[in-house]
Design a protein around this motif. Structure first.
Motif, PDB file in Angstrom:
ATOM      1  N   ALA A  59       0.837  -1.198   0.000  1.00  0.00           N
ATOM      2  CA  ALA A  59       0.000   0.000   0.000  1.00  0.00           C
ATOM      3  C   ALA A  59       0.873   1.249   0.000  1.00  0.00           C
ATOM      4  N   LEU A  60       0.383   2.248  -0.686  1.00  0.00           N
ATOM      5  CA  LEU A  60       0.950   3.586  -0.662  1.00  0.00           C
ATOM      6  C   LEU A  60      -0.074   4.473   0.031  1.00  0.00           C
ATOM      7  N   VAL A  61       0.398   5.445   0.809  1.00  0.00           N
ATOM      8  CA  VAL A  61      -0.522   6.377   1.451  1.00  0.00           C
ATOM      9  C   VAL A  61      -0.177   7.806   1.041  1.00  0.00           C
ATOM     10  N   LEU A  62      -1.219   8.587   0.930  1.00  0.00           N
ATOM     11  CA  LEU A  62      -1.134   9.988   0.550  1.00  0.00           C
ATOM     12  C   LEU A  62      -1.250  10.821   1.809  1.00  0.00           C
ATOM     13  N   GLU A  63      -0.299  11.702   2.031  1.00  0.00           N
ATOM     14  CA  GLU A  63      -0.316  12.545   3.229  1.00  0.00           C
ATOM     15  C   GLU A  63      -0.208  14.019   2.866  1.00  0.00           C
ATOM     16  N   ARG A  64      -0.848  14.811   3.714  1.00  0.00           N
ATOM     17  CA  ARG A  64      -0.688  16.269   3.682  1.00  0.00           C
ATOM     18  C   ARG A  64      -0.721  16.720   5.130  1.00  0.00           C
ATOM     19  N   GLU A  65       0.308  17.442   5.558  1.00  0.00           N
ATOM     20  CA  GLU A  65       0.398  17.927   6.940  1.00  0.00           C
ATOM     21  C   GLU A  65       0.176  16.792   7.946  1.00  0.00           C
ATOM     22  N   SER A  66       0.820  15.659   7.708  1.00  0.00           N
ATOM     23  CA  SER A  66       0.762  14.476   8.579  1.00  0.00           C
ATOM     24  C   SER A  66      -0.617  13.826   8.648  1.00  0.00           C
ATOM     25  N   GLU A  67      -1.538  14.230   7.797  1.00  0.00           N
ATOM     26  CA  GLU A  67      -2.863  13.615   7.736  1.00  0.00           C
ATOM     27  C   GLU A  67      -2.911  12.704   6.515  1.00  0.00           C
ATOM     28  N   VAL A  68      -3.215  11.426   6.744  1.00  0.00           N
ATOM     29  CA  VAL A  68      -3.342  10.488   5.630  1.00  0.00           C
ATOM     30  C   VAL A  68      -4.686  10.742   4.964  1.00  0.00           C
ATOM     31  N   GLN A  69      -4.642  11.026   3.658  1.00  0.00           N
ATOM     32  CA  GLN A  69      -5.843  11.432   2.940  1.00  0.00           C
ATOM     33  C   GLN A  69      -6.269  10.447   1.852  1.00  0.00           C
ATOM     34  N   GLY A  70      -5.477   9.400   1.652  1.00  0.00           N
ATOM     35  CA  GLY A  70      -5.838   8.439   0.627  1.00  0.00           C
ATOM     36  C   GLY A  70      -4.843   7.301   0.589  1.00  0.00           C
ATOM     37  N   PHE A  71      -5.151   6.312  -0.247  1.00  0.00           N
ATOM     38  CA  PHE A  71      -4.264   5.164  -0.362  1.00  0.00           C
ATOM     39  C   PHE A  71      -4.437   4.464  -1.704  1.00  0.00           C
ATOM     40  N   ALA A  72      -3.444   3.679  -2.045  1.00  0.00           N
ATOM     41  CA  ALA A  72      -3.503   2.767  -3.183  1.00  0.00           C
ATOM     42  C   ALA A  72      -3.018   1.418  -2.673  1.00  0.00           C
ATOM     43  N   LEU A  73      -3.788   0.379  -2.933  1.00  0.00           N
ATOM     44  CA  LEU A  73      -3.442  -0.982  -2.524  1.00  0.00           C
ATOM     45  C   LEU A  73      -3.202  -1.786  -3.798  1.00  0.00           C
ATOM     46  N   TYR A  74      -2.068  -2.468  -3.879  1.00  0.00           N
ATOM     47  CA  TYR A  74      -1.697  -3.155  -5.114  1.00  0.00           C
ATOM     48  C   TYR A  74      -0.886  -4.409  -4.817  1.00  0.00           C
ATOM     49  N   HIS A  75      -0.773  -5.248  -5.841  1.00  0.00           N
ATOM     50  CA  HIS A  75       0.101  -6.415  -5.748  1.00  0.00           C
ATOM     51  C   HIS A  75       0.719  -6.687  -7.114  1.00  0.00           C
ATOM     52  N   PHE A  76       1.803  -7.408  -7.087  1.00  0.00           N
ATOM     53  CA  PHE A  76       2.502  -7.750  -8.312  1.00  0.00           C
ATOM     54  C   PHE A  76       1.927  -9.020  -8.915  1.00  0.00           C
ATOM     55  N   ARG A  77       1.964  -9.079 -10.239  1.00  0.00           N
ATOM     56  CA  ARG A  77       1.578 -10.277 -10.981  1.00  0.00           C
ATOM     57  C   ARG A  77       2.737 -10.619 -11.915  1.00  0.00           C
ATOM     58  N   TYR A  78       2.718 -11.821 -12.430  1.00  0.00           N
ATOM     59  CA  TYR A  78       3.793 -12.244 -13.331  1.00  0.00           C
ATOM     60  C   TYR A  78       3.197 -13.056 -14.473  1.00  0.00           C
ATOM     61  N   SER A  79       3.639 -12.776 -15.675  1.00  0.00           N
ATOM     62  CA  SER A  79       3.210 -13.529 -16.840  1.00  0.00           C
ATOM     63  C   SER A  79       4.332 -14.457 -17.281  1.00  0.00           C
ATOM     64  N   SER A  80       4.077 -15.740 -17.237  1.00  0.00           N
ATOM     65  CA  SER A  80       5.088 -16.700 -17.699  1.00  0.00           C
ATOM     66  C   SER A  80       5.269 -16.602 -19.213  1.00  0.00           C
ATOM     67  N   PHE A  81       4.234 -16.185 -19.941  1.00  0.00           N
ATOM     68  CA  PHE A  81       4.340 -16.104 -21.394  1.00  0.00           C
ATOM     69  C   PHE A  81       5.208 -14.938 -21.853  1.00  0.00           C
ATOM     70  N   THR A  82       5.123 -13.817 -21.134  1.00  0.00           N
ATOM     71  CA  THR A  82       5.945 -12.659 -21.522  1.00  0.00           C
ATOM     72  C   THR A  82       7.220 -12.564 -20.695  1.00  0.00           C
ATOM     73  N   GLY A  83       7.235 -13.254 -19.549  1.00  0.00           N
ATOM     74  CA  GLY A  83       8.391 -13.165 -18.664  1.00  0.00           C
ATOM     75  C   GLY A  83       8.509 -11.805 -18.002  1.00  0.00           C
ATOM     76  N   GLU A  84       7.367 -11.128 -17.827  1.00  0.00           N
ATOM     77  CA  GLU A  84       7.382  -9.774 -17.263  1.00  0.00           C
ATOM     78  C   GLU A  84       6.400  -9.645 -16.097  1.00  0.00           C
ATOM     79  N   PRO A  85       6.786  -8.866 -15.104  1.00  0.00           N
ATOM     80  CA  PRO A  85       5.848  -8.551 -14.033  1.00  0.00           C
ATOM     81  C   PRO A  85       4.914  -7.418 -14.444  1.00  0.00           C
ATOM     82  N   SER A  86       3.805  -7.332 -13.756  1.00  0.00           N
ATOM     83  CA  SER A  86       2.892  -6.195 -13.884  1.00  0.00           C
ATOM     84  C   SER A  86       2.334  -5.938 -12.489  1.00  0.00           C
TER      85      SER A  86
END
Length: 161
Positions: A59-86
């Motif tokens: 997770a990433l959090v968005l802050e302004r003046e020490s107040e958390v105002q938002g977030f992004a929650l994510y995870h990595f994936r992997y394609s065996s066919f392309t050999g690349e993460p996303s």
């Protein structure tokens, strides 16, 4: 004059805040007819699954003046066919009183940096068909609708390293 926002990686100390944001996100998604269930996560599950020995998501959090105002929650994936993460962006939220002030842009650009650092080829996510304002925002970033599932768009933001 408003102080600048900044984005940082979430820590275990943010687990309660993340849980509160997930409650807000679930309510928002219900209002957009994108989610009809109930949350079954908890602060303890967030601590274990995001900040334990083997994190399953980040997770990433968005802050302004020490107040958390938002977030992004994510995870990595992997394609065996392309050999690349996303990256799969599971949740993005800026609290209502701080929307349309650049926070979503800051979160998405910080996520793009995470993708570039990991040599990921793209970031993908979906959005409620009813959240037209978000669709326009994602398109302004450079994301494209990769496919539709009925009326639900699936976005893809290519990362060029």
């Amino acid at each position: 004059m408003e102080n600048a926002v900044f984005v940082r990686k979430a820590t275990k100390q943010d687990a309660k805040t993340l849980f509160a944001f997930l409650e807000q996100k679930a309510e928002f998604d219900r209002s957009m007819k994108g989610f009809s269930g109930e949350l079954s996560t908890s602060v303890e599950k967030i601590e274990r699954t995001l900040f334990g020995d083997l994190p399953f998501a980040h997770a990433l959090v968005l802050e302004r003046e020490s107040e958390v105002q938002g977030f992004a929650l994510y995870h990595f994936r992997y394609s065996s066919f392309t050999g690349e993460p996303s990256i799969w962006l599971d949740d993005l939220l800026v609290v209502p009183e701080h929307r349309s002030k650049g926070g979503g842009f800051e979160l998405m650009n910080a996520l793009k940096v995470e993708a570039e650092t990991a040599n990921a080829s793209f970031i993908a996510w979906t959005a409620s068909p009813h959240n037209i304002k978000a669709h326009a925002f994602y398109k302004r970033l450079g994301a494209e609708i990769e496919r539709m599932d009925a009326q639900r768009p699936y976005f893809r933001w290519a990362i060029t390293c």
